[in-house]
Motif scaffolding. Structure first.
Motif, PDB file in Angstrom:
ATOM      1  N   CYS A  38       2.099   0.416   3.957  1.00 55.53           N
ATOM      2  CA  CYS A  38       0.892  -0.042   3.263  1.00 55.53           C
ATOM      3  C   CYS A  38       0.400   1.079   2.343  1.00 55.53           C
ATOM      4  O   CYS A  38       0.704   2.255   2.557  1.00 55.53           O
ATOM      5  N   SER A  40      -2.405   2.269   2.408  1.00 57.25           N
ATOM      6  CA  SER A  40      -3.206   3.193   3.214  1.00 57.25           C
ATOM      7  C   SER A  40      -2.319   4.221   3.926  1.00 57.25           C
ATOM      8  O   SER A  40      -2.750   5.333   4.208  1.00 57.25           O
ATOM      9  N   HIS A  60       0.771   0.340  10.674  1.00 55.49           N
ATOM     10  CA  HIS A  60      -0.090  -0.651  11.338  1.00 55.49           C
ATOM     11  C   HIS A  60       0.347  -2.092  11.071  1.00 55.49           C
ATOM     12  O   HIS A  60      -0.290  -3.020  11.522  1.00 55.49           O
ATOM     13  N   GLU A  61       1.452  -2.270  10.313  1.00 53.86           N
ATOM     14  CA  GLU A  61       1.882  -3.642   9.978  1.00 53.86           C
ATOM     15  C   GLU A  61       3.244  -3.873  10.621  1.00 53.86           C
ATOM     16  O   GLU A  61       4.261  -3.600  10.001  1.00 53.86           O
ATOM     17  N   GLU A 146       0.310  -9.001   9.182  1.00 50.22           N
ATOM     18  CA  GLU A 146      -0.908  -8.181   9.059  1.00 50.22           C
ATOM     19  C   GLU A 146      -1.497  -8.266   7.650  1.00 50.22           C
ATOM     20  O   GLU A 146      -2.670  -8.585   7.492  1.00 50.22           O
TER      21      GLU A 146
END
Ligand SMILES: [Zn+2]
Ligand SMILES: [Zn+2]
Length: 340
Positions: A38, A40, A60-61, A146
Motif C-alpha cells: 500500500c 502507506s 496490512h492487506e 482490504e
C-alpha cells in the motif's frame, strides 16, 4: 519464519523471526499467502508515517490460510481461506461507543503501530479475520479485500445513492476501487486523471466518463451532465489540496465531499458556498464493519480485481516490488507479494 521488516526508516530486510503461537482461546494462527503493498507501506519504509514505530514488520492487506485455532474458535477450520482486518480498537472510548471504532483513541493498525502481515505466519484474534471462499477467488485476488473495504467505507461516508453523479479525482487503485463501488451503488462516475496510462485503466474499469482535466473542461462537462445542478459527491483520491476549493464550487446543493488523501497544508474553503448549498465534508479513515460483505462478495468483481493487480512478486523479491511501485515510469496498480 520470514518477516519483511523495516529495521529503521529507509532500511528494510527479509529477516528471520520467531513463528507466532496461539496465546489465547480466541486466537487463530494464519499462514500468510499473499499481501498487497500500500502507499502507506512506502511511507512507513521512508519514515514519513507519524504513527509507525521501528523495527516494524510491514503490511496490512493480506490473505492466508487457517493453520490452527484456539478452543473458543468453533467456526473456522484448518485450510480455510481468510483475509485480515488490520485494525484493533478498545470498544469503550467515545468513537467506539458511537460506532466509529476505526477512529478509536486506542486504534492499532497492523504493519504500522504493531507488527503486520508481510511474514509467513500471523496469530490474531478471531475478530480480525474474515473467511472467503478460496474456490471462488485466489489468495492473490483476495488480498484486494482490504483496499476494497476502504472504498466501501468512503462510499458509505459519502452516502453515494442510486442515480447520483459522482466525481472522483485520481485513478490510482483507491480511486478506481471507489469508482467500482460507486457504480455498483447505482451512481454515474466521472473520473478525472491527468495521466494517460491511468486514464486508460479507468476506461477499462468501466467508469462512465474518464477525462483528462488538462484537455477537457471538467466544469463544462459537469454542467452538461447534470443540467447545471452540479455533481452530488466528490472524492479526492489524488491528494491535490486545491481540489477542495474546486469541490465546493462543482457540488450540487446537499452534495458531499470526501477527501481520501492526507495533506497537512491548510486549504481555504468558501463557507458561504458550503452553507448556501448545505454541503457536507466527510473524513474517512480505514473502515468499520465493511469486511464481511467484501470478503464474501469480492469474487463477483474479479474482472476488475485482475485489472488492478499489475505485478506479483515472491516475498524474496521485495526490493524489486518496492522499486516497481516507486518507479513513476512503470504503470502500476496493485503490487502483490506472495508468501508460499
Ligand atoms: Zn492500505
Ligand atoms: Zn475505542
Amino acid at each position: 519464519m520470514r518477516a519483511l521488516t523495516v529495521v529503521e526508516p529507509g532500511k528494510m530486510s527479509l529477516l528471520q523471526s520467531e513463528k507466532p503461537v496461539i496465546r489465547n482461546p480466541n486466537q487463530v494462527l494464519v499462514r500468510v499467502k499473499a499481501a498487497g503493498i500500500c502507499g502507506s507501506d512506502i511511507h512507513i519504509l521512508h519514515g514519513t508515517n507519524p504513527y509507525a514505530a521501528y523495527p516494524r514488520i510491514m503490511g496490512h492487506e493480506a490473505s492466508g490460510e487457517v493453520v490452527a485455532a484456539g478452543e473458543a474458535v468453533t467456526d473456522l477450520q484448518p485450510g480455510e481461506g481468510v483475509v485480515f482486518e488490520p485494525i484493533t480498537y478498545c470498544g469503550t472510548c467515545y468513537a467506539c461507543r458511537t460506532g466509529h471504532h476505526n477512529v478509536c483513541r486506542e486504534l492499532k493498525v497492523l504493519g504500522c503501530v504493531v507488527d503486520g502481515v508481510f511474514c509467513d505466519y500471523v496469530a490474531v484474534d478471531r475478530s480480525q479475520i474474515h473467511p472467503f471462499d478460496s474456490g471462488k477467488m485466489s489468495y492473490i485476488q483476495a488480498a484486494l479485500c482490504e483496499p476494497y473495504t476502504i472504498g466501501a467505507q468512503a462510499n458509505w461516508r459519502g452516502n453515494v445513492l442510486k442515480g447520483d453523479v459522482v466525481l472522483i479525482h485520481g485513478a490510482g487503485p483507491i480511486g478506481l476501487i471507489v469508482a467500482d463501488i460507486a457504480k455498483s451503488r447505482g451512481a454515474a462516475v466521472i473520473l478525472s486523471e491527468p495521466d494517460e496510462g491511468r486514464l486508460e485503466m479507468a476506461r477499462e474499469f468501466g467508469v462512465d466518463y474518464a477525462v483528462n482535466p488538462l484537455e477537457t473542461d471538467l466544469d463544462l462537462l459537469i454542467d452538461d451532465l447534470t443540467g447545471h445542478e452540479g455533481v452530488n459527491v466528490v472524492f479526492d483520491a489524488a491528494g491535490v489540496p486545491a481540489l477542495m476549493e474546486h469541490a465546493v464550487k462543482v457540488l450540487s446543493p446537499a452534495g458531499r465531499f470526501v477527501p481520501l488523501t492526507f495533506t497537512n497544508k491548510p486549504v481555504p474553503v468558501d463557507f458561504k458556498l458550503v452553507n448556501a448549498k448545505e454541503l457536507t465534508i466527510l473524513g474517512t479513515r480505514h473502515q468499520y464493519r465493511k469486511f464481511p460483505e467484501i470478503a464474501s462478495s469480492l469474487w463477483k468483481r474479479l474482472d476488475r480485481v485482475d485489472k488492478l493487480i499489475t505485478h506479483v512478486f515472491a516475498a524474496e523479491e521485495y526490493e524489486k516490488a518496492f522499486k516497481v511501485l516507486e518507479d513513476k515510469k512503470v504503470r502500476t496498480g496493485k503490487v502483490i507479494l506472495t508468501f508460499n
